[in-house]
Write a protein that holds these residues in place. Structure first.
Motif, PDB file in Angstrom:
ATOM      1  N   VAL A   1       0.837  -1.206   0.000  1.00 52.18           N
ATOM      2  CA  VAL A   1       0.000   0.000   0.000  1.00 52.18           C
ATOM      3  C   VAL A   1       0.874   1.259   0.000  1.00 52.18           C
ATOM      4  O   VAL A   1       0.608   2.217  -0.733  1.00 52.18           O
ATOM      5  N   LEU A   2       1.918   1.250   0.784  1.00 52.15           N
ATOM      6  CA  LEU A   2       2.778   2.430   0.881  1.00 52.15           C
ATOM      7  C   LEU A   2       3.506   2.698  -0.433  1.00 52.15           C
ATOM      8  O   LEU A   2       3.648   3.854  -0.854  1.00 52.15           O
ATOM      9  N   HIS A   3       3.957   1.648  -1.090  1.00 53.88           N
ATOM     10  CA  HIS A   3       4.661   1.837  -2.358  1.00 53.88           C
ATOM     11  C   HIS A   3       3.756   2.455  -3.419  1.00 53.88           C
ATOM     12  O   HIS A   3       4.230   3.157  -4.321  1.00 53.88           O
ATOM     13  N   ALA A   4       2.452   2.226  -3.281  1.00 60.57           N
ATOM     14  CA  ALA A   4       1.507   2.755  -4.269  1.00 60.57           C
ATOM     15  C   ALA A   4       1.140   4.213  -3.996  1.00 60.57           C
ATOM     16  O   ALA A   4       0.447   4.827  -4.809  1.00 60.57           O
ATOM     17  N   HIS A   5       1.616   4.756  -2.861  1.00 63.45           N
ATOM     18  CA  HIS A   5       1.225   6.115  -2.484  1.00 63.45           C
ATOM     19  C   HIS A   5       2.458   6.881  -2.003  1.00 63.45           C
ATOM     20  O   HIS A   5       2.753   6.938  -0.803  1.00 63.45           O
TER      21      HIS A   5
END
Length: 245
Positions: A169-173
């Motif tokens: 999730v963090l890599h996508a944001h």
């Protein structure tokens, strides 16, 4: 620039000792002369998850700033919701968001009812993705459990499980600039998913590294309580640890 106070692991248990330590920290933070934009408290509010402990927390954790709180492994979601949030006593994850101008603080519930280790379930990860998709930069993500080992074995055994789910999730944001956690009871800094991770000091006690103690559990109840100050400026997170004598 945004300045945040970060408190964690107060473990209110009905004793005069725990009450005095929390009162001391709250009084110190509330009297700071400089500007504070918000306070976040990353879990283990109550020691046994009872309504009486949360009633004490409700009375003590009163800051003259916006405040956002998430549960830890010692907390009980239904009592937490009823007493601290004034909501129905649901057992669903307690996920909360605080917006401060352009900045967003997203606190995730990493607790697992009845267990000490942590996990971000599908509902929480969907909620976090939705918050991030609706937020610009910068965003700070907080929770109770640390997502990586910190070198204290008994705490690392009950860290966040399957952290790769959060990492995705963090890599996508890319607007997320850091993670703020508790659980460890000592100030620490590390990285996860290419982001800084800051672990707040404990209020109730301080965990010791294997290099500092061979006792079991390796916990010092006499060291003073602590908190952290985070300064968010120009997309960069700077963190300071303080003790309250």
């Amino acid at each position: 620039m945004i300045t945040l106070v970060h408190v964690s692991d107060v473990h209110l248990d009905g004793s005069a000792r725990s009450t005095e330590r929390v009162e001391r920290v709250v009084r110190h933070i509330s009297g700071l002369p400089g500007p504070i934009d918000a306070v976040l408290v990353t879990g283990d509010i109550a020691d046994h998850g009872t309504a009486e402990e949360y009633e004490t927390a409700r009375d003590l954790l009163r800051f003259p700033y916006p405040t956002i709180i998430c549960p830890g492994n010692h907390d009980s979601r239904p009592e937490f919701r009823k007493v601290l949030l004034g909501e129905a006593g649901s057992g669903a994850p307690v996920n909360q968001v605080l917006r401060l101008g352009d900045a967003t603080i997203a606190l995730c519930d990493s607790s697992i009812p009845g267990r000490d280790d942590g996990y971000l379930d599908d509902e929480t990860l969907r909620w976090l993705a939705e918050v991030l998709e609706s937020s610009g930069a910068p965003v700070l993500v907080g929770m109770h459990h640390q997502p990586v080992p910190v070198g204290i074995p008994y705490v690392d055994e009950i860290a966040l499980k399957e952290p790769e789910r959060l990492e995705e999730v963090l890599h996508a944001h890319p607007q997320v600039v850091g993670l703020l956690v508790g659980h460890v009871h000592t100030a620490a800094a590390t990285t996860f998913a290419g982001l800084p991770v800051y672990v707040a000091p404990g209020v109730a006690s301080t965990a010791l590294l294997p290099q500092e103690s061979t006792a079991w559990p390796p916990i010092d109840f006499d060291l003073p309580p602590g908190f952290a100050l985070h300064v968010l400026a120009d997309g960069r997170l700077t963190s300071h640890a303080r003790v309250v004598l």
